[in-house]
Design an enzyme around this catalytic site. Structure first.
Site, PDB file in Angstrom:
ATOM      1  CG  HIS A   1      -2.415  -0.625   0.863  1.00 48.53           C
ATOM      2  ND1 HIS A   1      -3.237  -0.263   0.243  1.00 48.53           N
ATOM      3  CD2 HIS A   1      -2.586  -1.928   1.436  1.00 48.53           C
ATOM      4  CE1 HIS A   1      -4.092  -1.134   0.128  1.00 48.53           C
ATOM      5  NE2 HIS A   1      -3.927  -1.917   0.813  1.00 48.53           N
TER       6      HIS A   1
ATOM      7  CD  GLU B   1      -0.928   5.158  11.237  1.00 45.98           C
ATOM      8  OE1 GLU B   1      -0.419   5.413  12.692  1.00 45.98           O
ATOM      9  OE2 GLU B   1      -0.812   4.119  10.968  1.00 45.98           O
TER      10      GLU B   1
ATOM     11  CG  ASP C   1      -2.826   1.855   3.817  1.00 45.32           C
ATOM     12  OD1 ASP C   1      -2.733   2.782   3.039  1.00 45.32           O
ATOM     13  OD2 ASP C   1      -1.574   1.450   4.395  1.00 45.32           O
TER      14      ASP C   1
ATOM     15  CE1 TYR D   1      -8.658   4.477 -14.485  1.00 41.78           C
ATOM     16  CE2 TYR D   1      -7.464   5.756 -12.972  1.00 41.78           C
ATOM     17  CZ  TYR D   1      -7.996   4.347 -13.299  1.00 41.78           C
ATOM     18  OH  TYR D   1      -7.483   3.185 -12.808  1.00 41.78           O
TER      19      TYR D   1
END
Ligand SMILES: [Zn+2]
Ligand SMILES: [Zn+2]
Length: 398
Positions: free
Chosen positions: A106, A377, A111, A303
């Site tokens: 990841h 985080e 994640d 895309y």
């Protein structure tokens, strides 16, 4: 006696350790696009444990959705999206939650996106009696090139109930933690790919006059392709033509039969996008013919550009100011990278915003798709709060 409802921020502070643990679990067990079997199972278990009953799995192979119906009755339907796929990269971080799957990592933050959306779903489900309308949480496969978003849309995720607005976010490793970046209008590019096969005639390296050398022709083509952006596209319009692979030959004294070029093309404007395809094809054919070879051009549209609806983006911006303060909400620069959330934004109004996760003090400095990519985080909490408040505000606006 009335009990005041805790603030959204208090909910997040309470669940953030669990969300981080989920992110680390997913980080340890990364899966490539359309193979997110264990990831999807993990998400499904979490959604059911939260108490969400309407869960639909197996969309676009491994994608899934959950429906949270507001207790104040029907209203608007808002879709929140996370991507679940990892990359074919071997992790070089030395952390306790390092990837357990060799060669898979990841390295883009998906994640975190998945863990955050599970946390968001939990808070919104717990607060469902506070809003009218419906929240659809969507976990998609294969953002990194597979276009999982498009497949999910084809399989009907925007219908029944019909979705009114879409929101998504991405971890941003170039943005300091504590900041949120938004951008109204075009934010990320369209990305198309091409493969060019030049068919010449092989032979002895010492007798080039008896051959048609696809390497010499390929070299001319690479140079000529660079003149499209430099000499033919409006200089005010962003565009990139990159040849990323030139495959030909084995030996120093052998002229091969054929050569293959592979490249990526980035743009925003639809006319520029068409112009690039037409000119690349014509230039390749012309040069090949002029040099006695044949060329085949395979052009794969990828895309579309990611275009944020201005009013939805203004809403995210206003909410983000309340979360991190005006000085920490910045305007995201236009990027030539691409993102398949663009398919959702093509179909419905919405906004895709960026959540800072860079923190040099903790060593989180490596960029997306790097084998040492990792995030602060703490940013996840700000992203979740911004998303939850955006949803609550959106649903309460008539
Ligand atoms: Zn990525
Ligand atoms: Zn990504």
């Amino acid at each position: 006696m009335s009990v005041t409802r805790p603030r959204v921020r208090d909910d997040i502070d309470e669940i953030l350790p669990g969300v981080i643990a989920d992110r680390r679990h997913l980080h340890q067990h990364p899966e490539l696009g359309f193979q997110e079997v264990e990831t999807a199972r993990f998400v499904e278990e979490r959604l059911r444990a939260i108490g969400i009953q309407e869960v639909q799995t197996g969309i676009a192979t491994t994608g899934l959705t959950g429906l949270i119906r507001g207790g104040k009755g029907p209203g608007k339907v808002v879709l929140l999206r996370a991507d679940m796929d990892a990359l074919p990269i071997h992790e070089q971080n030395d952390v306790e939650y390092k990837s357990l799957h060799d060669g898979v990592m990841h390295a883009c933050g998906h994640d975190a996106h998945t863990a955050m959306l599970m946390g968001i779903a939990r808070v919104l489900h717990d607060r469902r009696d506070e809003f009218a309308g419906t929240v659809k949480v969507l976990f998609q496969p294969a953002e990194e090139g597979g276009g999982g978003a498009r497949v999910m849309i084809e399989e009907g995720v925007l219908d029944a109930p019909n979705v009114d607005a879409v929101f998504g976010m991405h971890m941003a490793q170039e943005t300091p933690v504590g900041k949120i970046a938004v951008r109204p209008g075009p934010a990320m590019a369209a990305a198309d790919r091409f493969t060019i096969v030049i068919k010449g005639k092989g032979g002895h390296g010492a007798a080039p006059h008896l051959t048609v050398d696809p390497i010499a022709i390929g070299a001319q083509i690479v140079v000529a392709l660079q003149t499209i952006v430099a000499r033919e596209i409006d200089p005010i319009q962003p565009a990139v033509v990159t040849v990323g692979a030139f495959l030909a030959g084995e030996a120093a004294n052998v002229i091969p039969d054929s050569a293959e070029l592979r490249g990526t093309v980035r743009s925003f404007d639809p006319d520029v996008r068409t112009q690039l395809q037409e000119r690349i094809t014509a230039l390749v054919q012309g040069i090949a013919t002029a040099m006695r070879a044949e060329a085949e051009v395979r052009y794969n549209p990828g895309y579309p550009p990611t275009v944020n609806e201005p009013e939805m983006t203004a809403l995210v911006r206003e909410v983000a100011i309340g979360v991190v303060g005006e000085e920490n909400v910045i305007e995201e620069p236009v990027k030539m990278g691409a993102e398949d959330f663009s398919y959702f934004l093509e179909a419905r109004p919405g906004s895709f915003f960026f959540v800072g996760t860079r923190n040099p003090d903790k060593g989180f400095v490596w960029g997306h798709h790097h084998p040492r990519f990792d995030i602060d985080e703490e940013g996840m909490g700000y992203g979740m709060e911004t998303m939850i408040q955006t949803v609550l505000r959106y649903l309460e606006t008539p």
